[in-house]
Motif scaffolding. Structure first.
Motif, PDB file in Angstrom:
ATOM      1  N   LEU A 220      41.711  14.166  38.601  1.00 36.71           N
ATOM      2  CA  LEU A 220      41.828  15.158  39.665  1.00 36.71           C
ATOM      3  C   LEU A 220      42.667  16.348  39.192  1.00 36.71           C
ATOM      4  O   LEU A 220      42.291  17.503  39.411  1.00 36.71           O
ATOM      5  CB  LEU A 220      42.452  14.521  40.914  1.00 36.71           C
ATOM      6  N   ALA A 221      43.758  16.076  38.523  1.00 34.80           N
ATOM      7  CA  ALA A 221      44.612  17.150  38.003  1.00 34.80           C
ATOM      8  C   ALA A 221      43.852  18.018  37.002  1.00 34.80           C
ATOM      9  O   ALA A 221      43.969  19.253  37.026  1.00 34.80           O
ATOM     10  CB  ALA A 221      45.865  16.570  37.359  1.00 34.80           C
ATOM     11  N   TYR A 222      43.058  17.392  36.122  1.00 30.68           N
ATOM     12  CA  TYR A 222      42.251  18.155  35.166  1.00 30.68           C
ATOM     13  C   TYR A 222      41.217  19.010  35.877  1.00 30.68           C
ATOM     14  O   TYR A 222      40.993  20.173  35.520  1.00 30.68           O
ATOM     15  CB  TYR A 222      41.554  17.227  34.162  1.00 30.68           C
ATOM     16  N   GLU A 223      40.558  18.441  36.887  1.00 30.64           N
ATOM     17  CA  GLU A 223      39.548  19.197  37.636  1.00 30.64           C
ATOM     18  C   GLU A 223      40.175  20.391  38.346  1.00 30.64           C
ATOM     19  O   GLU A 223      39.609  21.486  38.343  1.00 30.64           O
ATOM     20  CB  GLU A 223      38.848  18.299  38.658  1.00 30.64           C
ATOM     21  N   ILE A 224      41.332  20.183  38.957  1.00 31.46           N
ATOM     22  CA  ILE A 224      42.035  21.273  39.641  1.00 31.46           C
ATOM     23  C   ILE A 224      42.391  22.369  38.641  1.00 31.46           C
ATOM     24  O   ILE A 224      42.156  23.556  38.888  1.00 31.46           O
ATOM     25  CB  ILE A 224      43.290  20.751  40.381  1.00 31.46           C
ATOM     26  N   THR A 225      42.926  21.971  37.493  1.00 30.96           N
ATOM     27  CA  THR A 225      43.295  22.924  36.447  1.00 30.96           C
ATOM     28  C   THR A 225      42.075  23.719  35.986  1.00 30.96           C
ATOM     29  O   THR A 225      42.154  24.942  35.804  1.00 30.96           O
ATOM     30  CB  THR A 225      43.949  22.198  35.256  1.00 30.96           C
ATOM     31  N   ASP A 226      40.944  23.051  35.812  1.00 28.15           N
ATOM     32  CA  ASP A 226      39.713  23.730  35.386  1.00 28.15           C
ATOM     33  C   ASP A 226      39.268  24.768  36.407  1.00 28.15           C
ATOM     34  O   ASP A 226      38.912  25.897  36.054  1.00 28.15           O
ATOM     35  CB  ASP A 226      38.575  22.726  35.163  1.00 28.15           C
ATOM     36  N   ILE A 227      39.284  24.402  37.681  1.00 29.17           N
ATOM     37  CA  ILE A 227      38.850  25.325  38.736  1.00 29.17           C
ATOM     38  C   ILE A 227      39.782  26.533  38.804  1.00 29.17           C
ATOM     39  O   ILE A 227      39.317  27.683  38.894  1.00 29.17           O
ATOM     40  CB  ILE A 227      38.775  24.594  40.100  1.00 29.17           C
ATOM     41  N   VAL A 228      41.089  26.295  38.737  1.00 29.38           N
ATOM     42  CA  VAL A 228      42.063  27.387  38.760  1.00 29.38           C
ATOM     43  C   VAL A 228      41.792  28.339  37.600  1.00 29.38           C
ATOM     44  O   VAL A 228      41.751  29.568  37.775  1.00 29.38           O
ATOM     45  CB  VAL A 228      43.515  26.852  38.716  1.00 29.38           C
ATOM     46  N   LYS A 229      41.584  27.795  36.408  1.00 30.88           N
ATOM     47  CA  LYS A 229      41.339  28.613  35.212  1.00 30.88           C
ATOM     48  C   LYS A 229      40.036  29.395  35.344  1.00 30.88           C
ATOM     49  O   LYS A 229      39.977  30.579  34.991  1.00 30.88           O
ATOM     50  CB  LYS A 229      41.291  27.692  33.977  1.00 30.88           C
ATOM     51  N   GLU A 230      38.992  28.752  35.866  1.00 32.82           N
ATOM     52  CA  GLU A 230      37.709  29.441  36.029  1.00 32.82           C
ATOM     53  C   GLU A 230      37.850  30.634  36.970  1.00 32.82           C
ATOM     54  O   GLU A 230      37.349  31.725  36.678  1.00 32.82           O
ATOM     55  CB  GLU A 230      36.653  28.476  36.581  1.00 32.82           C
ATOM     56  N   ILE A 231      38.538  30.439  38.085  1.00 39.64           N
ATOM     57  CA  ILE A 231      38.703  31.530  39.046  1.00 39.64           C
ATOM     58  C   ILE A 231      39.602  32.625  38.467  1.00 39.64           C
ATOM     59  O   ILE A 231      39.301  33.813  38.586  1.00 39.64           O
ATOM     60  CB  ILE A 231      39.243  31.007  40.394  1.00 39.64           C
ATOM     61  N   GLU A 232      40.685  32.221  37.818  1.00 42.55           N
ATOM     62  CA  GLU A 232      41.562  33.205  37.187  1.00 42.55           C
ATOM     63  C   GLU A 232      40.777  34.044  36.173  1.00 42.55           C
ATOM     64  O   GLU A 232      40.923  35.267  36.114  1.00 42.55           O
ATOM     65  CB  GLU A 232      42.744  32.509  36.502  1.00 42.55           C
ATOM     66  N   ASP A 233      39.914  33.399  35.397  1.00 45.54           N
ATOM     67  CA  ASP A 233      39.115  34.112  34.396  1.00 45.54           C
ATOM     68  C   ASP A 233      38.148  35.101  35.046  1.00 45.54           C
ATOM     69  O   ASP A 233      37.915  36.193  34.518  1.00 45.54           O
ATOM     70  CB  ASP A 233      38.353  33.123  33.507  1.00 45.54           C
ATOM     71  N   ILE A 234      37.575  34.726  36.190  1.00 44.29           N
ATOM     72  CA  ILE A 234      36.677  35.639  36.911  1.00 44.29           C
ATOM     73  C   ILE A 234      37.447  36.886  37.342  1.00 44.29           C
ATOM     74  O   ILE A 234      36.973  38.014  37.173  1.00 44.29           O
ATOM     75  CB  ILE A 234      36.046  34.932  38.133  1.00 44.29           C
ATOM     76  N   VAL A 235      38.641  36.694  37.890  1.00 46.88           N
ATOM     77  CA  VAL A 235      39.443  37.825  38.364  1.00 46.88           C
ATOM     78  C   VAL A 235      39.887  38.694  37.180  1.00 46.88           C
ATOM     79  O   VAL A 235      39.815  39.931  37.245  1.00 46.88           O
ATOM     80  CB  VAL A 235      40.646  37.346  39.212  1.00 46.88           C
ATOM     81  N   LYS A 236      40.306  38.069  36.094  1.00 45.58           N
ATOM     82  CA  LYS A 236      40.704  38.835  34.901  1.00 45.58           C
ATOM     83  C   LYS A 236      39.534  39.660  34.370  1.00 45.58           C
ATOM     84  O   LYS A 236      39.700  40.829  34.013  1.00 45.58           O
ATOM     85  CB  LYS A 236      41.192  37.897  33.798  1.00 45.58           C
ATOM     86  N   ALA A 237      38.357  39.067  34.313  1.00 46.47           N
ATOM     87  CA  ALA A 237      37.178  39.771  33.808  1.00 46.47           C
ATOM     88  C   ALA A 237      36.787  40.915  34.747  1.00 46.47           C
ATOM     89  O   ALA A 237      36.428  42.012  34.296  1.00 46.47           O
ATOM     90  CB  ALA A 237      36.013  38.797  33.638  1.00 46.47           C
ATOM     91  N   TYR A 238      36.882  40.669  36.043  1.00 42.36           N
ATOM     92  CA  TYR A 238      36.523  41.691  37.030  1.00 42.36           C
ATOM     93  C   TYR A 238      37.403  42.927  36.864  1.00 42.36           C
ATOM     94  O   TYR A 238      36.924  44.058  36.921  1.00 42.36           O
ATOM     95  CB  TYR A 238      36.653  41.125  38.446  1.00 42.36           C
ATOM     96  N   TYR A 239      38.687  42.706  36.670  1.00 40.55           N
ATOM     97  CA  TYR A 239      39.640  43.818  36.550  1.00 40.55           C
ATOM     98  C   TYR A 239      39.929  44.212  35.102  1.00 40.55           C
ATOM     99  O   TYR A 239      40.733  45.118  34.863  1.00 40.55           O
ATOM    100  CB  TYR A 239      40.949  43.481  37.273  1.00 40.55           C
ATOM    101  N   HIS A 240      39.322  43.532  34.141  1.00 40.53           N
ATOM    102  CA  HIS A 240      39.521  43.824  32.713  1.00 40.53           C
ATOM    103  C   HIS A 240      41.000  43.884  32.366  1.00 40.53           C
ATOM    104  O   HIS A 240      41.500  44.863  31.797  1.00 40.53           O
ATOM    105  CB  HIS A 240      38.850  45.151  32.316  1.00 40.53           C
ATOM    106  N   THR A 241      41.719  42.827  32.744  1.00 38.89           N
ATOM    107  CA  THR A 241      43.165  42.841  32.526  1.00 38.89           C
ATOM    108  C   THR A 241      43.716  41.430  32.353  1.00 38.89           C
ATOM    109  O   THR A 241      43.037  40.454  32.655  1.00 38.89           O
ATOM    110  CB  THR A 241      43.888  43.535  33.706  1.00 38.89           C
ATOM    111  N   GLU A 242      44.932  41.365  31.880  1.00 38.92           N
ATOM    112  CA  GLU A 242      45.733  40.148  31.889  1.00 38.92           C
ATOM    113  C   GLU A 242      46.744  40.319  33.013  1.00 38.92           C
ATOM    114  O   GLU A 242      47.015  41.440  33.449  1.00 38.92           O
ATOM    115  CB  GLU A 242      46.453  39.955  30.551  1.00 38.92           C
ATOM    116  N   PHE A 243      47.310  39.232  33.466  1.00 43.86           N
ATOM    117  CA  PHE A 243      48.288  39.315  34.549  1.00 43.86           C
ATOM    118  C   PHE A 243      49.675  38.970  34.045  1.00 43.86           C
ATOM    119  O   PHE A 243      49.829  38.251  33.065  1.00 43.86           O
ATOM    120  CB  PHE A 243      47.907  38.364  35.686  1.00 43.86           C
ATOM    121  N   ASP A 244      50.672  39.485  34.734  1.00 44.60           N
ATOM    122  CA  ASP A 244      52.063  39.157  34.444  1.00 44.60           C
ATOM    123  C   ASP A 244      52.324  37.755  34.999  1.00 44.60           C
ATOM    124  O   ASP A 244      52.518  37.582  36.200  1.00 44.60           O
ATOM    125  CB  ASP A 244      52.990  40.190  35.091  1.00 44.60           C
TER     126      ASP A 244
END
Length: 119
Positions: free
Chosen positions: A13-37
């Protein structure tokens, strides 16, 4: 269920949660073409929200929808962040067959807007 298989289930469950968080974070980073603080409070809040969202997704739970007026206002006021949220929604629907509720879209839009406010 014995303790060993419970631990394995919790780890999965922890791995699945981590994967989903990373996937969504990657979508947002790609959308804005940026890294976050990653040391910012807004980033921490965003990631915390995503972890709880992932738990709801994996357990099939939803927020109750009661904020349609507020979501409509946010769609107009934070149009760019909302479009990013719609990309997340499409990804989640396709990969996980989970429909993100209006209330969830509202919260996600607000977190994304806060996260990218200084870009």
């Amino acid at each position: 269920m014995n303790a060993e298989s419970e631990t394995a289930t919790d780890q999965n469950l922890a791995y699945e949660i981590t994967d989903i968080v990373k996937e969504i974070e990657d979508i947002v980073k790609a959308y804005y073409h940026t890294e976050f603080d990653e040391s910012s409070l807004n980033y921490y809040r965003f990631i915390t929200h995503l972890k709880f969202f992932a738990q709801r997704l994996l357990s099939g739970k939803h927020y109750d929808d009661e904020d349609d007026d507020l979501l409509n206002t946010l769609q107009k006021r934070y149009a760019d962040a909302y479009r990013c949220t719609e990309e997340v929604k499409a990804f989640i629907a396709k990969k996980y067959h989970y429909e993100i509720s209006g209330t969830e879209l509202l919260y996600l839009t607000v977190h994304i807007k806060r996260l990218v406010k200084n870009l």
